[in-house]
Design a protein around this motif. Structure first.
Motif, PDB file in Angstrom:
ATOM      1  N   CYS A 207       3.541  -0.778   8.422  1.00 24.74           N
ATOM      2  CA  CYS A 207       4.114  -0.132   6.969  1.00 24.74           C
ATOM      3  C   CYS A 207       3.534   1.501   6.795  1.00 24.74           C
ATOM      4  N   GLU A 214       0.954  -3.011  -2.311  1.00 26.06           N
ATOM      5  CA  GLU A 214       1.371  -4.172  -1.646  1.00 26.06           C
ATOM      6  C   GLU A 214       0.727  -4.496  -0.549  1.00 26.06           C
ATOM      7  N   THR A 302       2.271 -14.249  10.498  1.00 19.07           N
ATOM      8  CA  THR A 302       3.231 -13.043  10.416  1.00 19.07           C
ATOM      9  C   THR A 302       3.052 -11.718  10.960  1.00 19.07           C
ATOM     10  N   VAL A 306       5.041  -9.925  13.748  1.00 17.77           N
ATOM     11  CA  VAL A 306       5.928  -8.712  13.440  1.00 17.77           C
ATOM     12  C   VAL A 306       5.382  -7.372  14.198  1.00 17.77           C
ATOM     13  N   SER A 319       7.735   2.065   9.874  1.00 23.08           N
ATOM     14  CA  SER A 319       9.143   1.848   9.497  1.00 23.08           C
ATOM     15  C   SER A 319       9.680   0.608   8.723  1.00 23.08           C
ATOM     16  N   MET A 320       8.571  -0.188   8.355  1.00 18.41           N
ATOM     17  CA  MET A 320       8.900  -1.240   7.516  1.00 18.41           C
ATOM     18  C   MET A 320       7.997  -0.991   6.270  1.00 18.41           C
ATOM     19  N   THR A 321       8.599  -1.598   5.026  1.00 22.83           N
ATOM     20  CA  THR A 321       7.836  -1.151   3.645  1.00 22.83           C
ATOM     21  C   THR A 321       7.053  -2.492   3.583  1.00 22.83           C
ATOM     22  N   GLY A 323       6.841  -4.157   1.133  1.00 25.70           N
ATOM     23  CA  GLY A 323       7.627  -5.432   0.669  1.00 25.70           C
ATOM     24  C   GLY A 323       8.488  -5.933   1.324  1.00 25.70           C
ATOM     25  N   GLU A 324       9.045  -5.453   2.340  1.00 27.22           N
ATOM     26  CA  GLU A 324       9.944  -6.158   3.269  1.00 27.22           C
ATOM     27  C   GLU A 324       8.910  -7.083   4.380  1.00 27.22           C
ATOM     28  N   LEU A 325       7.726  -6.597   4.449  1.00 30.31           N
ATOM     29  CA  LEU A 325       6.881  -7.463   5.298  1.00 30.31           C
ATOM     30  C   LEU A 325       6.435  -8.482   4.567  1.00 30.31           C
ATOM     31  N   VAL A 327       7.805 -10.298   2.091  1.00 34.26           N
ATOM     32  CA  VAL A 327       8.680 -11.514   2.040  1.00 34.26           C
ATOM     33  C   VAL A 327       8.884 -12.223   3.263  1.00 34.26           C
ATOM     34  N   GLN A 328       8.306 -12.043   4.496  1.00 31.20           N
ATOM     35  CA  GLN A 328       8.368 -12.671   5.695  1.00 31.20           C
ATOM     36  C   GLN A 328       7.285 -13.836   5.856  1.00 31.20           C
TER      37      GLN A 328
END
Length: 331
Positions: A207, A214, A302, A306, A319-321, A323-325, A327-328
């Protein structure tokens, strides 16, 4: 005593560079572009005290070095690379007879707590080192260290426990090189404490270092899982107060002129395009212990998955927010 530093990245380069700068006998072991740069131009070591071009001796592997009984091997490669390094160095002959595995002390200077176990299968005399040494290695031949007045804190002790004369001799040379080196009979307490902090490495790598609340919440959840798992396993670790007391006023992050900000070790691995990261031995350690003791660790699972996906795919760090992380993570 000669320090043979196996792995010349951020930690190994900093340790070998400071040892050489202090007049201690040290040789770096590097490979690829890092070896070529160190061989041709030496090590450029930047820190709060200035920038130094250091002609530290360097070799590209165990075959290029004649070992003596006065050598100490400092293993500074990432844990995922430790088995290959240990297998390469263990059978090397030592002047006067015997092998490195039989005769020489080996210091494990990695994050995580697995390298010592791997080493003890091969070497008779293994020492753990808890490394608090904020440093960066982003381009061949250059390492930046960020702490002063000491360059870093290197808690040192015999593995699995104990503190002997050899540990004190190793510490003495490192202390002359501007490191704070407490010798302790319980070095793994410090390494487990460092493991808790290193659980954040995957979040930072995925992130970015400037991620907000977050990301902090994810780190807090990963740490809470780890505390539950370590308690269930009966694993002791140094407390936050002990760590602050050791470093306060002695090992503090300070500005480095011209030193661009850099993330932690996992972020740096992704930034250099490495195909592997050390998450298996950080978040993965908590996942393993959770499975052994029947405790769910969905956040660390997780983060492990990732971070490894990022390395395999060659994705840029950050390169991943968050929030995107988040939710996984299974609910």
């Amino acid at each position: 005593m000669r320090y043979v530093v196996i792995g010349a990245g951020a930690v190994g380069g900093a340790v070998g560079g400071r040892l050489h700068q202090a007049g201690q006998d040290a040789v770096l072991v590097a490979r690829g572009a890092q070896y070529a740069a160190l061989r041709d131009r030496g090590l450029r070591l930047a820190g709060p005290d200035g920038v130094f071009d250091l002609p530290v001796p360097v070799v590209d592997g165990p075959e290029a070095l004649e070992l003596t009984p006065d050598d100490v091997l400092v293993l500074a490669v990432k844990t995922q690379d430790a088995i290959a390094a240990l297998d390469a160095w263990a059978p090397r002959p030592v002047a006067g007879g015997g092998t490195a595995a039989e005769r020489l002390p080996l210091v494990c200077a990695q994050n995580g707590v697995e390298a010592e176990r791997l080493a003890l299968r091969r070497f008779r005399r293994v020492y753990g080192m808890c490394v608090f040494l904020p440093a960066s290695y982003l381009e061949p031949g250059a390492v930046t260290v960020r702490c002063a007045p000491y360059t870093g804190a290197l808690n040192l002790g015999r593995y699995p426990s104990g503190a002997d004369e050899t540990a004190h001799r190793i510490a003495e040379g490192l202390e002359k090189a501007n490191f704070l080196v407490p010798v302790t009979s319980g070095v793994m307490r410090w390494k487990y404490a460092k493991l808790l902090g290193n659980l954040a490495n995957a979040v930072e790598a995925v992130c970015g270092s400037q991620a907000g609340d977050e990301a902090k919440a994810l780190v807090a959840r990963a740490r809470a899982e780890a505390v539950e798992v370590l308690d269930a396993a009966g694993i002791d670790r140094a407390g936050d107060g002990e760590q602050r007391e050791l470093r306060s006023g002695r090992v503090e992050v300070r500005p480095v002129e011209g030193g661009a900000p850099a993330g932690g070790s996992t972020w740096q691995s992704l930034r250099r395009g490495s195909a592997s990261v050390e998450a298996d031995y950080l978040n993965g350690e908590i996942v393993l212990l959770g499975r052994l003791h029947g405790i769910a660790t969905p956040v660390n699972e997780t983060l492990l998955r990732v971070a490894n996906d990022f390395a395999r795919a060659g994705r840029e760090p950050g390169s991943m927010t968050a929030g995107e992380l988040a939710v996984q993570v299974p609910r």
